[in-house]
Design a protein around this motif. Sequence first.
Motif, PDB file in Angstrom:
ATOM      1  N   LEU A 119      46.350  40.951  38.505  1.00  0.00           N
ATOM      2  CA  LEU A 119      46.116  40.408  39.409  1.00  0.00           C
ATOM      3  C   LEU A 119      47.063  39.064  39.402  1.00  0.00           C
ATOM      4  O   LEU A 119      47.489  38.801  38.382  1.00  0.00           O
ATOM      5  CB  LEU A 119      44.779  39.739  39.241  1.00  0.00           C
ATOM      6  N   THR A 120      46.838  38.296  40.658  1.00  0.00           N
ATOM      7  CA  THR A 120      47.499  37.160  40.619  1.00  0.00           C
ATOM      8  C   THR A 120      46.671  35.660  40.953  1.00  0.00           C
ATOM      9  O   THR A 120      45.442  35.933  41.483  1.00  0.00           O
ATOM     10  CB  THR A 120      48.562  36.982  41.817  1.00  0.00           C
ATOM     11  N   VAL A 121      46.683  34.763  40.195  1.00  0.00           N
ATOM     12  CA  VAL A 121      45.691  33.514  40.328  1.00  0.00           C
ATOM     13  C   VAL A 121      46.560  32.416  40.943  1.00  0.00           C
ATOM     14  O   VAL A 121      47.778  32.102  40.576  1.00  0.00           O
ATOM     15  CB  VAL A 121      45.547  33.198  38.635  1.00  0.00           C
ATOM     16  N   GLN A 122      45.848  32.087  41.716  1.00  0.00           N
ATOM     17  CA  GLN A 122      46.258  30.899  42.620  1.00  0.00           C
ATOM     18  C   GLN A 122      45.594  29.655  42.217  1.00  0.00           C
ATOM     19  O   GLN A 122      44.276  29.464  42.364  1.00  0.00           O
ATOM     20  CB  GLN A 122      46.162  31.074  44.183  1.00  0.00           C
ATOM     21  N   ASP A 123      46.072  28.587  42.018  1.00  0.00           N
ATOM     22  CA  ASP A 123      45.737  27.201  41.571  1.00  0.00           C
ATOM     23  C   ASP A 123      45.228  26.331  42.801  1.00  0.00           C
ATOM     24  O   ASP A 123      45.762  25.724  43.465  1.00  0.00           O
ATOM     25  CB  ASP A 123      46.845  26.479  41.028  1.00  0.00           C
ATOM     26  N   MET A 171      32.725  19.787  37.807  1.00  0.00           N
ATOM     27  CA  MET A 171      32.820  20.865  37.066  1.00  0.00           C
ATOM     28  C   MET A 171      34.370  21.297  36.925  1.00  0.00           C
ATOM     29  O   MET A 171      34.769  22.410  37.259  1.00  0.00           O
ATOM     30  CB  MET A 171      32.136  22.053  37.759  1.00  0.00           C
ATOM     31  N   ARG A 172      35.182  20.322  36.650  1.00  0.00           N
ATOM     32  CA  ARG A 172      36.477  20.511  36.495  1.00  0.00           C
ATOM     33  C   ARG A 172      36.991  21.270  35.478  1.00  0.00           C
ATOM     34  O   ARG A 172      38.076  22.084  35.744  1.00  0.00           O
ATOM     35  CB  ARG A 172      37.155  19.121  36.431  1.00  0.00           C
ATOM     36  N   GLY A 173      36.233  21.457  34.481  1.00  0.00           N
ATOM     37  CA  GLY A 173      36.722  22.432  33.350  1.00  0.00           C
ATOM     38  C   GLY A 173      36.359  23.814  33.588  1.00  0.00           C
ATOM     39  O   GLY A 173      36.833  24.626  32.688  1.00  0.00           O
ATOM     40  N   THR A 174      35.800  24.365  34.563  1.00  0.00           N
ATOM     41  CA  THR A 174      35.642  25.792  34.804  1.00  0.00           C
ATOM     42  C   THR A 174      36.845  26.456  35.290  1.00  0.00           C
ATOM     43  O   THR A 174      36.697  27.697  35.260  1.00  0.00           O
ATOM     44  CB  THR A 174      34.623  25.963  36.020  1.00  0.00           C
ATOM     45  N   GLY A 175      37.911  25.685  35.687  1.00  0.00           N
ATOM     46  CA  GLY A 175      39.220  26.485  36.304  1.00  0.00           C
ATOM     47  C   GLY A 175      38.779  27.311  37.163  1.00  0.00           C
ATOM     48  O   GLY A 175      39.407  28.465  36.920  1.00  0.00           O
ATOM     49  N   SER A 176      37.974  27.332  38.311  1.00  0.00           N
ATOM     50  CA  SER A 176      37.496  28.359  39.009  1.00  0.00           C
ATOM     51  C   SER A 176      38.652  28.454  40.274  1.00  0.00           C
ATOM     52  O   SER A 176      38.458  28.186  41.607  1.00  0.00           O
ATOM     53  CB  SER A 176      36.324  27.897  39.644  1.00  0.00           C
ATOM     54  N   ASN A 177      39.842  29.308  39.962  1.00  0.00           N
ATOM     55  CA  ASN A 177      40.873  29.525  40.719  1.00  0.00           C
ATOM     56  C   ASN A 177      40.589  30.576  41.747  1.00  0.00           C
ATOM     57  O   ASN A 177      39.429  31.366  41.419  1.00  0.00           O
ATOM     58  CB  ASN A 177      41.970  29.450  39.911  1.00  0.00           C
ATOM     59  N   THR A 178      41.364  30.722  42.568  1.00  0.00           N
ATOM     60  CA  THR A 178      41.400  31.852  43.444  1.00  0.00           C
ATOM     61  C   THR A 178      42.173  32.873  42.733  1.00  0.00           C
ATOM     62  O   THR A 178      43.330  32.874  42.315  1.00  0.00           O
ATOM     63  CB  THR A 178      41.914  31.421  45.020  1.00  0.00           C
ATOM     64  N   VAL A 179      41.694  34.306  42.801  1.00  0.00           N
ATOM     65  CA  VAL A 179      42.350  35.499  42.478  1.00  0.00           C
ATOM     66  C   VAL A 179      42.777  36.352  43.529  1.00  0.00           C
ATOM     67  O   VAL A 179      41.832  36.780  44.662  1.00  0.00           O
ATOM     68  CB  VAL A 179      41.554  36.124  41.428  1.00  0.00           C
ATOM     69  N   VAL A 180      43.948  36.990  43.696  1.00  0.00           N
ATOM     70  CA  VAL A 180      44.318  37.910  44.717  1.00  0.00           C
ATOM     71  C   VAL A 180      44.792  39.262  43.984  1.00  0.00           C
ATOM     72  O   VAL A 180      45.481  39.242  42.985  1.00  0.00           O
ATOM     73  CB  VAL A 180      45.663  37.485  45.639  1.00  0.00           C
ATOM     74  N   VAL A 181      44.123  40.390  44.548  1.00  0.00           N
ATOM     75  CA  VAL A 181      44.460  41.786  44.076  1.00  0.00           C
ATOM     76  C   VAL A 181      44.908  42.536  45.074  1.00  0.00           C
ATOM     77  O   VAL A 181      44.331  42.586  46.287  1.00  0.00           O
ATOM     78  CB  VAL A 181      43.210  42.221  43.291  1.00  0.00           C
ATOM     79  N   ASP A 182      46.174  43.079  44.791  1.00  0.00           N
ATOM     80  CA  ASP A 182      46.866  43.819  45.802  1.00  0.00           C
ATOM     81  C   ASP A 182      46.862  45.440  45.433  1.00  0.00           C
ATOM     82  O   ASP A 182      48.007  45.797  44.640  1.00  0.00           O
ATOM     83  CB  ASP A 182      48.089  43.247  46.396  1.00  0.00           C
ATOM     84  N   SER A 183      46.151  46.257  45.875  1.00  0.00           N
ATOM     85  CA  SER A 183      46.082  47.562  45.730  1.00  0.00           C
ATOM     86  C   SER A 183      46.384  47.875  44.284  1.00  0.00           C
ATOM     87  O   SER A 183      47.150  48.797  43.852  1.00  0.00           O
ATOM     88  CB  SER A 183      47.334  48.284  46.631  1.00  0.00           C
ATOM     89  N   ALA A 184      45.413  47.300  43.278  1.00  0.00           N
ATOM     90  CA  ALA A 184      45.729  47.748  41.960  1.00  0.00           C
ATOM     91  C   ALA A 184      44.924  48.970  41.670  1.00  0.00           C
ATOM     92  O   ALA A 184      43.902  49.118  42.220  1.00  0.00           O
ATOM     93  CB  ALA A 184      44.980  46.349  41.290  1.00  0.00           C
ATOM     94  N   ASP A 202      28.551  52.080  49.788  1.00  0.00           N
ATOM     95  CA  ASP A 202      28.643  52.476  48.238  1.00  0.00           C
ATOM     96  C   ASP A 202      29.431  51.114  47.715  1.00  0.00           C
ATOM     97  O   ASP A 202      30.733  50.842  47.727  1.00  0.00           O
ATOM     98  CB  ASP A 202      29.643  53.485  48.152  1.00  0.00           C
ATOM     99  N   VAL A 203      28.550  50.025  47.035  1.00  0.00           N
ATOM    100  CA  VAL A 203      29.142  49.244  46.265  1.00  0.00           C
ATOM    101  C   VAL A 203      29.259  49.425  44.829  1.00  0.00           C
ATOM    102  O   VAL A 203      28.251  49.749  44.222  1.00  0.00           O
ATOM    103  CB  VAL A 203      28.168  48.070  46.554  1.00  0.00           C
ATOM    104  N   ARG A 204      30.247  49.020  44.436  1.00  0.00           N
ATOM    105  CA  ARG A 204      30.579  49.398  42.765  1.00  0.00           C
ATOM    106  C   ARG A 204      31.095  48.141  42.190  1.00  0.00           C
ATOM    107  O   ARG A 204      31.573  47.037  42.733  1.00  0.00           O
ATOM    108  CB  ARG A 204      31.322  50.305  42.649  1.00  0.00           C
ATOM    109  N   LEU A 205      31.137  47.944  40.801  1.00  0.00           N
ATOM    110  CA  LEU A 205      31.782  47.027  39.998  1.00  0.00           C
ATOM    111  C   LEU A 205      33.012  47.767  39.447  1.00  0.00           C
ATOM    112  O   LEU A 205      33.201  48.794  38.773  1.00  0.00           O
ATOM    113  CB  LEU A 205      30.782  46.729  38.754  1.00  0.00           C
ATOM    114  N   PHE A 206      34.205  46.884  39.502  1.00  0.00           N
ATOM    115  CA  PHE A 206      35.522  47.375  39.128  1.00  0.00           C
ATOM    116  C   PHE A 206      36.035  46.416  38.191  1.00  0.00           C
ATOM    117  O   PHE A 206      36.041  44.847  38.057  1.00  0.00           O
ATOM    118  CB  PHE A 206      36.357  47.233  40.434  1.00  0.00           C
ATOM    119  N   ALA A 207      36.554  46.946  36.934  1.00  0.00           N
ATOM    120  CA  ALA A 207      36.973  45.917  35.868  1.00  0.00           C
ATOM    121  C   ALA A 207      38.586  46.154  36.009  1.00  0.00           C
ATOM    122  O   ALA A 207      39.071  47.198  35.916  1.00  0.00           O
ATOM    123  CB  ALA A 207      36.673  46.600  34.597  1.00  0.00           C
ATOM    124  N   LEU A 208      39.058  44.938  36.128  1.00  0.00           N
ATOM    125  CA  LEU A 208      40.938  44.883  36.200  1.00  0.00           C
ATOM    126  C   LEU A 208      41.240  43.941  34.883  1.00  0.00           C
ATOM    127  O   LEU A 208      40.613  42.944  34.330  1.00  0.00           O
ATOM    128  CB  LEU A 208      41.235  44.181  37.237  1.00  0.00           C
TER     129      LEU A 208
END
Length: 384
Positions: free
Chosen positions: A177-181, A188-201, A166-172
């Motif tokens: 969320l927390t963004v890690q630099d 492609m430096r301008g994309t700001g493609s950082n890492t995101v951490v979500v903890d039991s949201a 059961d795979v679904r889409l979740f909107a937060l």
Amino acid sequence: MSTHETNPLRLPELLAASVRAAAEEMDADRDLPAQLVRELRDSGAFRLLTPEEVGGFEAPLERVLKVYEGFARLDASVAWTVWNANWGFLAALLGEDGAARIWGDGPEPVFANAGQPGMAMVTEEGYRLSGTWQLVSGIDRADWLVVVGVVVADGGPRLTEAGTPDVRLFALSRDQLTVQDTWNVNGMRGTGSNTVVVDSALVPDELVARFDVPARLQRPLYQGFVPALVLPGCSAVVLGVARSAIEEVVSLATTKSTITGGTPAESGRTQALVARSEAALKAARMLLLSAAADMDASGAKGAPATLEQRAALHAAMCHAAEVSREVLVTMYELGGSSSIYRDNPVERLFRDGMVALQHANHSAAFLEAVGRVRFGFDPGVPLF
């Protein structure tokens, strides 16, 4: 809601000056400038796939890919962010309450997305989502993050009626969320493609959508295979970057001097390589747009995309990537030593294009899956 251009194909031209002016700032800050994001949002560049009810273009996939390509000819990072932000089709999948919560009466929402699956636990209030997502383009400029999550129960993935996970889409919202630099790269430096951490949201039911059931809005764009609205965008971007590389080298070749005298433009080898590259790129573009148009035609008939149509789209994507890579390498070589300098557009196009080509959507696994379909086997790739 703000007003925007009525013809999405004109957007790259209308925003060209702003995009070009932001190039150095993007490279320095490793993200799109906030002002440019506002201009993109207000023009409607993030609403190409959004239903008309909430102010979107609801444009056919073929047309949307042309818009991505047009932005890529200006700047790869901008095109990449525009592609990743175009998740407005979520309004067609969510119920009315969920769509109203995201769109409402405020500013037009800006999305980021991530495809690697997180884990979602069922609760009385909805779902508790956790996970770490890398390479989340545009996240620091986004209002909402849409991620893929696997619903878990009894220690493992919950299965659907069809026996699949059961795979679904979740909107937060951004504050969940927390963004890690982590975006320290050359291209492609301008994309700001950082890492995101979500903890039991906590994600309520109204902000969760399924892939495997019909969309709430049963109209052509949303009746096909939903992932196909997302997957080929990266291929349109690399085609646009490769096209710009050809244009820049043609311009350079008419002014640059060679060690034997004359200009590269007068060389038969240069002429042949440019002609071959241009022909190959045009053919790859036509193949990708044709596959997208075929998907659009099925939606217009109210029919879901067939496995063969999806395979054809993936084949066109992989082919576009292979050709674009060859073109970029050829143009970089033809540029000679000029290609290594940061003030030469070929240098930026090459490093941006090579990063874009590393996207998983262009991996050999998808081409192998296309071959499996041709031989009558299951593709063996999720969300193919």
